[in-house]
Design a protein around this motif. Structure first.
Motif, PDB file in Angstrom:
ATOM      1  N   TRP A 257       0.826  -1.203   0.000  1.00 16.65           N
ATOM      2  CA  TRP A 257       0.000   0.000   0.000  1.00 16.65           C
ATOM      3  C   TRP A 257       0.863   1.256   0.000  1.00 16.65           C
ATOM      4  CZ3 TRP A 257      -4.628  -0.485  -1.634  1.00 16.65           C
ATOM      5  CH2 TRP A 257      -5.361  -1.638  -1.373  1.00 16.65           C
TER       6      TRP A 257
ATOM      7  N   LEU B 274       1.051   3.994  -2.941  1.00 15.36           N
ATOM      8  CA  LEU B 274       0.856   5.405  -2.623  1.00 15.36           C
ATOM      9  C   LEU B 274       1.989   6.254  -3.184  1.00 15.36           C
ATOM     10  CD1 LEU B 274      -0.639   7.673  -1.125  1.00 15.36           C
ATOM     11  CD2 LEU B 274       0.705   7.085   0.911  1.00 15.36           C
TER      12      LEU B 274
ATOM     13  N   VAL C  87      -3.135  15.112   1.007  1.00 15.12           N
ATOM     14  CA  VAL C  87      -3.831  13.832   0.815  1.00 15.12           C
ATOM     15  C   VAL C  87      -2.863  12.662   0.976  1.00 15.12           C
ATOM     16  CG1 VAL C  87      -5.032  12.389  -0.873  1.00 15.12           C
ATOM     17  CG2 VAL C  87      -5.636  14.807  -0.632  1.00 15.12           C
ATOM     18  N   CYS C  88      -1.674  12.777   0.397  1.00 17.08           N
ATOM     19  CA  CYS C  88      -0.700  11.686   0.465  1.00 17.08           C
ATOM     20  C   CYS C  88      -0.204  11.469   1.894  1.00 17.08           C
ATOM     21  CB  CYS C  88       0.477  11.964  -0.468  1.00 17.08           C
ATOM     22  SG  CYS C  88       0.058  11.844  -2.214  1.00 17.08           S
TER      23      CYS C  88
ATOM     24  N   ALA D  21      -2.969   9.773   3.798  1.00 17.04           N
ATOM     25  CA  ALA D  21      -3.088   8.382   3.376  1.00 17.04           C
ATOM     26  C   ALA D  21      -1.944   7.533   3.925  1.00 17.04           C
ATOM     27  CB  ALA D  21      -3.107   8.303   1.852  1.00 17.04           C
TER      28      ALA D  21
END
Length: 283
Positions: free
Chosen positions: A67, A71, A97-98, A101
């Protein structure tokens, strides 16, 4: 076949592949800048950014977990696309956002993933593509098809001049543990050579391409670019040594991966971008 003969043959094959690919790469750059539609250059830069992110994250083992790797690649794609379309105002949103996440992945898989993995993923997916995408941002400027060559002249010109200066005058090791072949004399030769090459390149661009680049900015790009580029080269060499790998990849025959070939450019490109912006503001 004797061992020495095999070694010489291996060196010959390696150098042949390196030279042929270098010539082919140079032709492709000229076509992408001056003949083919801009989409080709944008696609190539996006591919380079994503490959650079992958090479830092996966072969080194710095990023564990599918994941986080996904990403990093998605972030690199976003950074590159935003540079292609002039979407700089949205880059802060991409970063936010990154980061959210990445920490969501850390919270979910904290037993197998460490903060170091998150940091490496964010650096691979956000920082490196942003720095390399300076070439794309410069290409979008007026006269960008010529300006984008300047960081390449500074970085690769410095490498070439440092190599020959080191072969001719090298006596004192620059970083014997990290890169045994680099010398202080070679580094100085790289700075001088890159500065002179940059002044020549800017003279030709001003005279024949109608640009108005300040020669002081050119000298600064050459000198600072050489120093920063050599620092970038050594920095990525340290990562390779600590990770126990010889090359980041094999996509470029005789050169290695994207990070092997563009390590100095990644550092020089944003520096050249800032110098040109400052020079333009001063004018």
């Amino acid at each position: 076949m004797p061992r020495n003969a095999k070694k010489k043959l291996g060196v010959f094959v390696f150098m042949k592949a390196r030279i042929l690919f270098g010539v082919g790469g140079f032709v492709f750059v000229l076509l992408a800048l001056y003949v083919l539609p801009p989409f080709v250059l944008y696609a190539a830069m996006t591919a380079l950014c994503m490959l650079a992110a992958y090479e830092l994250a996966a072969p080194t083992g710095l990023v564990r977990g599918k994941w986080l790797l996904a990403l990093a690649l998605a972030a690199a794609l976003c950074q590159s696309v935003l540079a292609c379309i002039g979407g700089a105002p949205y880059q802060a949103l991409t970063v936010l956002v990154c980061v959210l996440a990445a920490f969501a992945v850390l919270l979910r898989e904290h037993q197998s993933i460490r903060f170091a993995d998150v940091s490496a993923a964010l650096f691979a997916g956000l920082v490196i593509p942003y720095m390399l995408s300076a070439l794309t941002r410069m290409f979008r400027w007026d006269g960008g098809a010529f300006l984008v060559l300047l960081p390449l002249v500074a970085a690769w010109g410095s490498d070439t001049c440092a190599l020959f200066a080191g072969m001719a005058f090298g006596r004192h090791k620059l970083a014997p543990v990290i890169s045994p072949k680099k010398t202080v004399e070679g580094a100085i030769g790289g700075v001088i050579g890159a500065t002179l090459l940059m002044l020549l390149a800017v003279y030709l661009m001003n005279r024949f391409a109608g640009l108005e680049i300040h020669y002081g900015a050119a000298a600064l790009m050459g000198a600072c670019g050489a120093v920063i580029g050599q620092a970038g080269d050594l920095a990525f060499s340290i990562i390779k040594r600590q990770s126990g790998i010889k090359d980041y990849g094999h996509i470029f025959p005789g050169h290695g991966g994207v990070l092997d070939r563009f390590d100095s450019v990644i550092f020089v490109a944003p520096a050249a971008e800032l110098i040109l912006i400052a020079a333009q503001a001063h004018i």
